[in-house]
Design an enzyme around this catalytic site. Structure first.
Site, mmCIF file in Angstrom:
data_model
loop_
_atom_site.group_PDB
_atom_site.id
_atom_site.type_symbol
_atom_site.label_atom_id
_atom_site.label_comp_id
_atom_site.label_asym_id
_atom_site.label_seq_id
_atom_site.Cartn_x
_atom_site.Cartn_y
_atom_site.Cartn_z
ATOM 1 N N LYS A 52 0.844 -1.203 0.000
ATOM 2 C CA LYS A 52 0.000 0.000 0.000
ATOM 3 C C LYS A 52 0.880 1.255 0.000
ATOM 4 C CE LYS A 52 -3.932 -2.389 2.033
ATOM 5 N NZ LYS A 52 -4.778 -2.700 3.198
ATOM 6 N N GLN A 96 -5.119 -1.755 9.379
ATOM 7 C CA GLN A 96 -4.976 -3.059 8.740
ATOM 8 C C GLN A 96 -5.580 -4.164 9.617
ATOM 9 O OE1 GLN A 96 -3.910 -3.458 5.622
ATOM 10 N NE2 GLN A 96 -4.134 -5.668 5.650
ATOM 11 N N ASP A 119 -11.238 2.537 3.454
ATOM 12 C CA ASP A 119 -11.480 1.096 3.321
ATOM 13 C C ASP A 119 -12.962 0.809 3.032
ATOM 14 O OD1 ASP A 119 -9.364 -0.713 3.440
ATOM 15 O OD2 ASP A 119 -9.133 -0.499 5.612
#
Ligand code: GUN
Length: 293
Positions: A52, A96, A119
């Site tokens: 990422k 995460q 997200d």
């Protein structure tokens, strides 16, 4: 059979994003800034977050990685989330997953300001997506939609079987495929560990999206000739021939299914690269305040 090249498509999209960012910055605009919180040292999570950060560089974004050890408390993590919510320089951020067992993932997700939730996991974004309103859409399903769009795969009126009902992939995927727009307009069936006649459901499908997390689960006898196969599986299996000691294995028995179908995504190089690319698109949208002021 045509192979769906997620790696090439993702590179193309990252290039498009980089051009747009360069244009924004050259006109005095702000460079989008993504932050990522990583807890612990899980191998998979480390790799995802590293990729990422690299993707941010490729797109011309600023990125910030915030690390905690496994023993971080829930309240420490929540106060970091709060800091990022209030930091005007941060356009979007992610935590995460998975998190250690002593921390409630749902509590953390709900603590994220939905306007920075790139997200797309916050209930406000999930709800808005399900009724077709502008919002951050979770990365893997959105990456799959983008592949269907760019490969001009027909979805309207098609029978789409989704294997798996996770909050991150299966459920949002079902919502997107049934939306009244393209790609979408499909007749959707969601199958999971308690489904009966799973083989028959798959055999009748025009499109199978496999996100069940069981390597080689979809075999040739479950696939209608000419079907479109999207493989979301990324199980790590031991492979001594690899430097890392493992390889990624999809949910589809590729060698026997590929000759049967019209389109198929490989593992790796199919859905995986598109997932990070979708996060980059959401971050660009966050930088532009495209959905929320
Ligand atoms: N873990 C596995 N996939 C994801 C993802 O898309 N976002 C986050 N934050 N964690 C994940």
């Amino acid at each position: 059979m045509q192979l769906i090249d997620g790696k090439a498509t993702a590179a193309e999209i990252k290039q498009e994003i980089a051009e747009e960012v360069a244009n924004i910055v050259s006109h005095g605009g702000k460079r989008p800034h993504l932050a990522a919180i990583l807890v612990g040292h899980d191998g998979g999570s480390e790799t995802y977050v590293k990729n990422k950060v690299l993707a941010c560089e490729a797109c011309g974004f600023t990125s910030t990685l915030i690390r905690f050890e496994d023993d971080v408390t829930e309240s420490e993590l929540l106060s970091q989330v709060d800091k990022l919510n209030k930091d005007d320089d941060i356009d979007g951020f992610i935590v995460q997953l998975p998190l250690p067992k002593h921390i409630s993932e749902q509590k953390v997700i709900e603590a994220i300001d939905y306007r920075k939730d790139v997200d797309g996991f916050h209930p406000i974004n999930v709800g808005r997506m399900s009724i077709g309103l502008p919002c951050y859409i979770s990365a893997t399903p959105n990456g799959i939609i983008e592949l269907l769009r760019r490969y001009q795969i027909e979805t309207s009126g098609k029978k789409c079987v989704i294997l798996g009902r996770s909050n991150i992939v299966g459920k949002p995927m079902a919502q997107l495929m049934m939306q009244k727009r393209l790609p979408g307009d499909a007749t959707v069936t969601v199958c999971h560990s308690h489904s009966k006649n799973l083989k028959e459901e798959c055999k009748a499908a025009d499109i199978i999206i496999a996100a069940i997390g069981i390597p080689n689960f979809v075999t040739a006898d479950m696939v209608k000739p000419g079907a479109v196969i999207i493989d979301v599986g990324t199980t790590r299996v031991k492979d001594e021939t690899k430097k890392s000691g493992f390889r990624l294995n999809g949910d589809v028995k590729f060698d026997e299914v590929a000759p049967l179908c019209s389109y198929i995504t490989p593992v790796p190089g199919g859905v995986g690269p598109m997932t990070i690319c979708s996060l980059m698109k959401n971050t660009l949208a966050a930088g532009k305040k495209e959905y929320y002021k």
